[in-house]
Design an enzyme around this catalytic site. Structure first.
Site, mmCIF file in Angstrom:
data_model
loop_
_atom_site.group_PDB
_atom_site.id
_atom_site.type_symbol
_atom_site.label_atom_id
_atom_site.label_comp_id
_atom_site.label_asym_id
_atom_site.label_seq_id
_atom_site.Cartn_x
_atom_site.Cartn_y
_atom_site.Cartn_z
ATOM 1 N N TYR A 63 0.773 -1.245 -0.022
ATOM 2 C CA TYR A 63 0.045 -0.105 0.033
ATOM 3 C C TYR A 63 0.781 1.318 -0.064
ATOM 4 C CZ TYR A 63 -2.682 3.899 1.192
ATOM 5 O OH TYR A 63 -3.317 5.372 0.862
ATOM 6 N N HIS A 119 -2.348 2.228 7.092
ATOM 7 C CA HIS A 119 -3.277 1.535 6.489
ATOM 8 C C HIS A 119 -3.770 0.165 7.258
ATOM 9 C CE1 HIS A 119 -5.289 0.860 2.383
ATOM 10 N NE2 HIS A 119 -5.321 2.037 2.652
#
Ligand code: KDG
Ligand code: MG
Length: 408
Positions: A160, A217
């Site tokens: 990510y 995240h």
């Protein structure tokens, strides 16, 4: 005054923006954004099948009553699909209201509290060296705040927020090859061993002025997040985002007990009830909701006011999936909000995007200067829209090295 018709368009340059246009019998129209990243057809269907047939004939000026009708009237409350659809209608009704008043939307909230709203960019690198170049790029472009993500040695490159190569300082979430997600591998130990040192090096290189943000995240367990937050305390981050998945909001207490690092949470929240505990117990410093998924301006303004009572500032979500319509709605809230903090900003003004959504909002030296045109200050070119259509795409999913499914 009556709503006569409403249309939904799905598509955009490299995106699936869900754009709503509400028409009235007085020729004034309003725009809304219902883009729920990688589930775009669902709010579009909610709008077309249930909400638009119920809007025709209503007075568009009664935005509060229409909001209550959608929310209470649905019986099954909340959820990102419904709230994204309500959000688009609500934005369009505020657009109409401000156009009727002949004022930029922020005037209806109480006027401007600031001349420009600070934004942060996403710096990214396949490794720390690439990330340093990317940060330097944004600093040179005038940004005062930069989110920093890089590849972790020993972990597969695809992760990510991480650029897979030197991709012009960009990273991509959506894979448009189909709706079956790609898989990424996550290794918490490697991350915990590497990232605090990397953040310290970034602080050393760029000095004390730069506002540095970092997004975990949702990847850590509460104890791991507390360890990480403690380790990065000397770096003086502007914020640490989504250290744990926020389903278990008690978990944030453990992080708070061990660290004073500012915490930002809320991009996946879609109602004030999702935010209530974290705000009222003062467990966060920034609330990350977006007008798109959290019921539009009417609902997000209530969240902003609740946050203000508890010293929580705004840091609205602004990932590239938000169209210039919702980013304009957020620009007006940012101009007004007494407890404004920062705005994530990734609408990268490509010529195609500007042609589809002409607007006078400006980004100068890392600040958004809100447009003074009546309404949201953004338009939608329907002829341009004919060039685009829905493209199936997906977010990756994440697994641990042993195959266990993890949080994306
Ligand atoms: O669709 C998911 C993205 O919006 C999200 O992954 C982006 O975490 C994100 C951020 O902070 O922008
Ligand atoms: Mg995030």
């Amino acid at each position: 005054m009556k709503i006569t018709d409403a249309k939904v368009f799905v598509g955009g340059p490299g995106k699936n923006y869900v754009t709503l246009k509400i028409m009235t019998d007085q020729g004034v129209y309003g725009l809304g954004d219902a883009t729920l990243n990688n589930r775009e057809t669902l709010p579009a269907a909610y709008l077309k099948d249930y909400l638009i047939p119920n809007l025709i004939g209503r007075d568009p000026r009664n935005s509060e009553d229409i909001w209550q009708f959608m929310y209470r009237g649905a019986y099954f409350r909340r959820g990102p699909i419904a709230m994204a659809a309500f959000g688009a209608i609500d934005m369009a009704l505020w657009d109409i209201k401000a156009k009727l008043a002949g004022m930029p939307l922020y005037q209806l909230f109480g006027g401007k509290s600031r001349e420009g709203a600070m934004v942060y960019a996403h710096a990214t690198g396949a490794n720390l060296e690439g990330l340093m170049d990317s940060i330097a790029h944004y600093v040179e472009a005038g940004y005062k705040a930069v989110r920093v993500q890089c590849g972790i040695p020993g972990m597969p490159a695809e992760s990510y927020g991480v650029a897979s190569a030197k991709e012009d300082h960009k990273h991509f979430i959506t894979d448009f090859s189909g709706i079956r997600p790609k898989e990424e591998i996550w290794d918490t130990d490697r991350y915990l061993n590497y990232m605090p040192g990397a953040l310290a090096e970034i602080r050393d290189r760029f000095g004390s002025e730069l506002k540095i943000l970092h997004d975990v995240h949702h990847r850590l367990l509460p104890r791991e997040a507390a360890e990480f937050a403690k380790a990065v305390e000397p770096v003086k981050l502007y914020w640490l985002e989504d250290p744990t998945p926020a389903d278990d909001q008690n978990a944030i207490k453990l992080i708070r007990q061990h660290s004073t690092v500012p915490i930002a949470i809320g991009e996946v929240f879609n109602s004030i009830w999702d935010c209530q505990q974290l705000i009222e117990q003062e467990l966060i410093d920034y609330i990350r909701v977006a007008v798109t998924y959290a019921g539009g301006i009417t609902h997000v303004k209530r969240i902003v006011d609740l946050a203000g009572l508890h010293h929580v500032k705004t840091g609205f979500h602004g990932a590239p999936s938000h169209s210039p319509v919702s980013m304009a709605a957020q620009a007006h809230l940012n101009a007004w909000a007494p407890n404004f903090g920062i705005q994530e900003y990734l609408v990268l003004g490509t010529p195609e995007c500007d042609a589809l959504f002409p607007s006078n909002h400006q980004m100068i030296n890392g600040m958004v200067i809100v447009s003074d045109e009546p309404g949201l200050g953004v338009d939608f070119n329907e002829e341009e829209a004919q060039r685009y259509s829905y493209k199936p795409g997906s977010h990756p999913v994440v697994r641990l090295e042993d195959g266990t499914l993890w949080n994306y």
